[in-house]
Design an enzyme around this catalytic site. Sequence first.
Site, mmCIF file in Angstrom:
data_model
loop_
_atom_site.group_PDB
_atom_site.id
_atom_site.type_symbol
_atom_site.label_atom_id
_atom_site.label_comp_id
_atom_site.label_asym_id
_atom_site.label_seq_id
_atom_site.Cartn_x
_atom_site.Cartn_y
_atom_site.Cartn_z
ATOM 1 N N ASP A 119 0.808 -1.233 0.000
ATOM 2 C CA ASP A 119 0.000 0.000 0.000
ATOM 3 C C ASP A 119 0.836 1.276 0.000
ATOM 4 O OD1 ASP A 119 0.927 -0.076 2.638
ATOM 5 O OD2 ASP A 119 -0.839 0.996 3.358
ATOM 6 N N GLU A 120 2.070 1.187 -0.447
ATOM 7 C CA GLU A 120 2.964 2.325 -0.275
ATOM 8 C C GLU A 120 4.018 2.337 -1.371
ATOM 9 O OE1 GLU A 120 4.726 2.036 3.611
ATOM 10 O OE2 GLU A 120 6.236 3.531 3.123
#
Length: 425
Positions: free
Chosen positions: A121-122
Amino acid sequence: MSNAPRNAAANRDWGHDETGCTVLHIDMDAFYASLEIARHPELSGRPVVIGMGNRAVVSAANYEARKFGIYSSMPSAKARQLCPHAAFLPVDIAYYRTVSHQIFTDIFSKVTDQIEQVSVDECYMDVSGALLRWHSTTQIGAWLRAQVANHFHITCSVGIAANKLVAKMASTNAKPNGMLLIPRALSAEFLQMMPLRAIPGIGPSMERKLLGWGVTSVTQLAQLSELELAGIVKSPTHAHRLYLACRGMDERKVTPYTPEKSIGCERTFDEDTRDESRVAGLLRHCCDKVAHSLRDRGLLARTVSVKLRFDDLSYATRTRQLDAPTDAASKLFPFAVEMLHALLGMDPSRAAYRELPRAVRLAGVSVSSLTEASRTAVQLSLDDMLDEQQDEHHSEAQSQRLREAERALDAVRNKFGSGAAHLGA
Ligand SMILES: [Mg+2]
């Protein structure tokens, strides 16, 4: 889910000077929980905790749940005590990965291919090339945030800065659902507003150590020379990074990579050989190359394989699981030699180099079961190293020092070429 320390006062308008600010850090807000709410809209507005079961820990919690003091890695049972009316859901990692892949391919890669994915998610993005087509970095950030919201019904936060360190801290301080631009000239001022613990590499015991030296803020940290820092942290690499960090500087480049399944190195001998020392020497070289790639990409490997090709062109391979994931050649090499002996049916107990029973044409080492070093619990932090005097991590700290030494060699090799230095085996 990030529990990173921050300073609410830093989430303000820092002006609009984007000169040199070509690095974005994009981080989904409470990603797992947000995805569950997106597919179960009836949960919207409720505290949501991902991770359930008697022995489970919290993998993610939305901001409503965090208000009750719930954070990631807390036992789920404890979270249930804190907030019995929260919705508890099991982790569906396959689903989260699928959506993550869609976000990266359908949205992020439309801007640039200069994307360094840090986790599901990054990511970091270097948009210096993309700016030929786009109006500005903030325009890119706003577009990304709108696309993610429209297509996936979740939010993300974006930090924009001149380097990775400041961009990541900016997104942390912009959360949730925000965007923060830190002009290059204000990087140091922004960094020095942060608590010491916000700086990567400063954990609880490092903080205690700094407090012992009378250093209570990042501003005071910035008053120490690199030499003084090295005296405190006992590692020139970390001292250098800290010296830069408290000035809002960071030399790391955005390094695009697609998560790899394996990393390998193999070489063919000029002529077939039965000389064990030559084959072992080549395996050592391959371990060095592979470990260097792992460190370069911030990965750890749990599986190591050796491959041999013989003079009749037949192949043999052998694979081994490691006790703990590693990125150090000094950890890989003994296993490579052990597998070489096993492949050739040789007595492993004899120390001296011998003549091999078969002539070897090619030898190689590869590693797989790769995980991101920053996400792998077994990796010791600088903090753990400082704690080594006080606890039982002694052998782990020792292996950490070996990794540290190899990392220092990386710097020498990057500067003077790959043949410039090697560790004594
Ligand atoms: Mg996140």
